[in-house]
Scaffold this motif. Structure first.
Motif, PDB file in Angstrom:
ATOM      1  N   LEU A 128       0.865  -1.259   0.113  1.00  0.00           N
ATOM      2  CA  LEU A 128      -0.026   0.073   0.067  1.00  0.00           C
ATOM      3  C   LEU A 128       0.712   1.305   0.131  1.00  0.00           C
ATOM      4  N   ASP A 129       1.874   1.315   0.650  1.00  0.00           N
ATOM      5  CA  ASP A 129       3.021   2.423   0.648  1.00  0.00           C
ATOM      6  C   ASP A 129       3.409   2.781  -0.697  1.00  0.00           C
ATOM      7  N   ALA A 130       3.708   1.653  -1.527  1.00  0.00           N
ATOM      8  CA  ALA A 130       4.077   2.127  -2.867  1.00  0.00           C
ATOM      9  C   ALA A 130       2.997   2.119  -3.953  1.00  0.00           C
ATOM     10  N   TYR A 131       1.665   1.889  -3.300  1.00  0.00           N
ATOM     11  CA  TYR A 131       0.540   1.963  -4.561  1.00  0.00           C
ATOM     12  C   TYR A 131       0.483   3.365  -4.830  1.00  0.00           C
ATOM     13  N   GLN A 132       0.799   3.821  -6.176  1.00  0.00           N
ATOM     14  CA  GLN A 132       0.936   4.900  -6.693  1.00  0.00           C
ATOM     15  C   GLN A 132      -0.719   5.727  -6.851  1.00  0.00           C
ATOM     16  N   TRP A 133      -1.766   4.809  -6.885  1.00  0.00           N
ATOM     17  CA  TRP A 133      -2.993   5.428  -7.119  1.00  0.00           C
ATOM     18  C   TRP A 133      -3.874   5.768  -5.795  1.00  0.00           C
ATOM     19  N   SER A 134      -3.009   6.386  -5.018  1.00  0.00           N
ATOM     20  CA  SER A 134      -3.630   6.625  -3.550  1.00  0.00           C
ATOM     21  C   SER A 134      -3.032   7.728  -3.074  1.00  0.00           C
ATOM     22  N   GLY A 135      -3.917   8.561  -2.630  1.00  0.00           N
ATOM     23  CA  GLY A 135      -3.031   9.849  -1.633  1.00  0.00           C
ATOM     24  C   GLY A 135      -2.166   9.095  -0.503  1.00  0.00           C
ATOM     25  N   HIS A 136      -2.370   8.154   0.039  1.00  0.00           N
ATOM     26  CA  HIS A 136      -1.204   7.326   1.163  1.00  0.00           C
ATOM     27  C   HIS A 136      -0.068   7.701   0.823  1.00  0.00           C
ATOM     28  N   SER A 137       0.613   7.311  -0.550  1.00  0.00           N
ATOM     29  CA  SER A 137       1.733   7.353  -0.726  1.00  0.00           C
ATOM     30  C   SER A 137       2.403   8.809  -1.004  1.00  0.00           C
ATOM     31  N   VAL A 138       1.434   9.583  -1.469  1.00  0.00           N
ATOM     32  CA  VAL A 138       1.926  10.983  -1.468  1.00  0.00           C
ATOM     33  C   VAL A 138       2.117  11.644  -0.112  1.00  0.00           C
ATOM     34  N   ILE A 139       1.260  11.043   0.830  1.00  0.00           N
ATOM     35  CA  ILE A 139       1.663  11.631   2.417  1.00  0.00           C
ATOM     36  C   ILE A 139       3.033  11.002   2.760  1.00  0.00           C
ATOM     37  N   LEU A 140       3.380   9.835   2.222  1.00  0.00           N
ATOM     38  CA  LEU A 140       4.448   9.331   2.715  1.00  0.00           C
ATOM     39  C   LEU A 140       5.560   9.783   1.895  1.00  0.00           C
ATOM     40  N   GLY A 141       5.589  10.622   1.060  1.00  0.00           N
ATOM     41  CA  GLY A 141       6.402  11.231   0.167  1.00  0.00           C
ATOM     42  C   GLY A 141       7.019  10.014  -1.051  1.00  0.00           C
ATOM     43  N   HIS A 142       6.395   9.151  -1.301  1.00  0.00           N
ATOM     44  CA  HIS A 142       6.536   8.314  -2.235  1.00  0.00           C
ATOM     45  C   HIS A 142       6.314   8.484  -3.771  1.00  0.00           C
ATOM     46  N   SER A 143       5.128   9.599  -3.710  1.00  0.00           N
ATOM     47  CA  SER A 143       4.812  10.157  -5.029  1.00  0.00           C
ATOM     48  C   SER A 143       4.278  11.537  -4.794  1.00  0.00           C
ATOM     49  N   LYS A 144       3.753  12.233  -5.724  1.00  0.00           N
ATOM     50  CA  LYS A 144       3.394  13.465  -5.716  1.00  0.00           C
ATOM     51  C   LYS A 144       1.806  13.727  -6.346  1.00  0.00           C
ATOM     52  N   LEU A 145       0.995  14.710  -5.938  1.00  0.00           N
ATOM     53  CA  LEU A 145      -0.145  15.048  -6.479  1.00  0.00           C
ATOM     54  C   LEU A 145      -0.101  16.496  -6.060  1.00  0.00           C
ATOM     55  N   LEU A 146      -0.055  17.470  -7.046  1.00  0.00           N
ATOM     56  CA  LEU A 146      -0.246  18.857  -6.957  1.00  0.00           C
ATOM     57  C   LEU A 146      -1.984  19.158  -6.695  1.00  0.00           C
ATOM     58  N   GLY A 147      -1.896  19.763  -5.419  1.00  0.00           N
ATOM     59  CA  GLY A 147      -3.388  20.026  -5.196  1.00  0.00           C
ATOM     60  C   GLY A 147      -3.845  19.224  -3.946  1.00  0.00           C
ATOM     61  N   GLN A 148      -3.037  18.165  -3.413  1.00  0.00           N
ATOM     62  CA  GLN A 148      -3.221  17.270  -2.320  1.00  0.00           C
ATOM     63  C   GLN A 148      -2.426  18.163  -1.192  1.00  0.00           C
ATOM     64  N   VAL A 149      -3.196  18.134   0.191  1.00  0.00           N
ATOM     65  CA  VAL A 149      -2.607  19.330   0.903  1.00  0.00           C
ATOM     66  C   VAL A 149      -2.101  18.175   2.090  1.00  0.00           C
ATOM     67  N   SER A 150      -1.052  17.091   1.693  1.00  0.00           N
ATOM     68  CA  SER A 150      -0.574  16.168   2.396  1.00  0.00           C
ATOM     69  C   SER A 150      -0.069  16.841   3.790  1.00  0.00           C
ATOM     70  N   ASP A 151       0.640  18.001   3.656  1.00  0.00           N
ATOM     71  CA  ASP A 151       1.257  18.595   4.929  1.00  0.00           C
ATOM     72  C   ASP A 151       0.262  19.075   5.973  1.00  0.00           C
ATOM     73  N   GLU A 152      -0.893  19.280   5.626  1.00  0.00           N
ATOM     74  CA  GLU A 152      -1.954  19.435   6.578  1.00  0.00           C
ATOM     75  C   GLU A 152      -2.101  18.382   7.348  1.00  0.00           C
ATOM     76  N   ILE A 153      -2.245  17.216   7.071  1.00  0.00           N
ATOM     77  CA  ILE A 153      -2.228  15.920   7.552  1.00  0.00           C
ATOM     78  C   ILE A 153      -1.035  15.438   8.469  1.00  0.00           C
ATOM     79  N   LEU A 154       0.060  15.745   7.707  1.00  0.00           N
ATOM     80  CA  LEU A 154       1.267  15.172   8.332  1.00  0.00           C
ATOM     81  C   LEU A 154       1.347  16.215   9.827  1.00  0.00           C
ATOM     82  N   ALA A 155       0.847  17.535   9.924  1.00  0.00           N
ATOM     83  CA  ALA A 155       0.916  18.282  10.737  1.00  0.00           C
ATOM     84  C   ALA A 155       0.130  17.930  12.181  1.00  0.00           C
TER      85      ALA A 155
END
Length: 342
Positions: free
Chosen positions: A136-163
């Motif tokens: 799941l950490d490596a699954y690129q079709w989910s925002g989970h990998s973006v929050i973990l820093g494994h992929s990117k999606l401009l427009g996803q506010v992952s820093d808000e979740i990490l904070a």
């Protein structure tokens, strides 16, 4: 039974679900997924919509969105129509791609944000598209990998979740991942798909229901607040609303606090009480939009709605509001509310 109108209010968190017609696949391969995600990213930026979580499965999509400028329907129409056209052309098909209209559930952000992020990001694991947290950490079709820093999606506010898990990004990611992993044992979370508390109480075998609405995930007070927000403004006897900063100044004076202290989300009892009174006066009595109040006070739109709804049941709040803004009420109405509250 006719379907209910959507509750589409900028500034409110919404869980969006999109399904393929007749449960058919809407993504055949990674080229389709890339086309959808690229379009989603462009529209998030263009429409000022925050994405907190997302996941693509073979025949449906989950999105956790917070529109900040335009209504959600504007973005979703462009996203789904544009993708359907490209998909049909590429796969030499015609007709509808998606099942009916998308489903959207208004959510109490303060209570359910992290639970929804976890629920949505565990979907690929529950659906069997991946078999472990490592996959799941490596699954690129989910925002989970973006929050973990494994992929990117401009427009996803992952820093808000990490904070919410800490100031140091590396440690916050570890704590976030552990939080998601803990959700595996919880299984299906049917209580997270709307209906106020009715569904939760039913599942818990508890007696009695609060106010509920299948379009809303939140307590009875939150449901009633959303209903109030979605009502058209009364125009029979319009009041000339004072600037919201004037409301803040008057309330700050009564509570003996600095007006600036009311605009930073402090949880001190006196500050919280003053802020709740501001929410009640601005939202319920002068018709300010919850999104505008939330930006000025530095709290979520959900918190504004809940505070205003809670304060509206207290006769002491009615009296305080009358003392501050006597033009809002006639004395007979205030006397009646005091009698009912005693």
């Amino acid at each position: 039974m006719p379907r209910l109108a959507r509750l589409d209010i900028p500034g409110i968190l919404q869980h969006v679900m999109v399904r393929g017609i007749e449960k058919r696949e809407i993504f055949i391969d990674d080229r389709d997924r890339t086309a959808f995600v690229d379009r989603l990213s462009r529209l998030l930026l263009k429409t000022g919509t925050d994405c907190l979580a997302w996941s693509l499965l073979s025949n449906h999509v989950h999105l956790l969105l917070r529109p900040t400028k335009l209504k959600l329907a504007d973005m979703m129409r462009r996203l789904l129509t544009g993708y359907a056209v490209v998909f049909n052309l590429r796969h030499h098909r015609s007709g509808h791609l998606f099942q009916n209209r998308y489903k959207s559930i208004v959510c109490d952000e303060d209570t359910y944000l992290l639970e929804l992020v976890r629920y949505i990001h565990l979907n690929p694991l529950r659906a069997g598209l991946v078999s472990s947290m490592r996959q799941l950490d490596a699954y690129q079709w989910s925002g989970h990998s973006v929050i973990l820093g494994h992929s990117k999606l401009l427009g996803q506010v992952s820093d808000e979740i990490l904070a919410m898990f800490g100031a140091q990004k590396g440690r916050a990611r570890k704590l976030y991942r552990a939080f998601v992993a803990d959700g595996i044992a919880l299984g299906r979370r049917d209580e997270l798909v709307g209906g106020g508390l009715k569904r939760l109480l039913k599942l818990s075998a508890m007696n009695g229901f609060e106010t509920y609405d299948e379009r809303i995930l939140g307590s009875g007070g939150f449901v009633e607040g959303i209903w109030h927000e979605s009502e058209p403004p009364h125009t029979d006897e319009p009041l000339l609303a004072p600037p919201i900063h004037e409301i803040i100044e008057r309330v700050a004076t009564v509570f003996g606090v600095e007006s600036s202290s009311l605009c930073h989300g402090s949880k001190q009892t006196r500050i919280s009480k003053a802020r709740s009174l501001i929410c009640f006066i601005a939202l319920k009595r002068f018709g300010y939009r919850g999104v505008d109040i939330s930006k000025i006070l530095g709290i979520s739109r959900s918190a504004v709605i809940l505070a205003a709804e809670r304060e509206s049941t207290l006769s002491t709040t009615i009296k305080a509001a009358f003392d501050l803004f006597p033009e809002m009420y006639d004395k007979a109405a205030v006397a009646k509310s005091e009698t009912e509250g005693s």
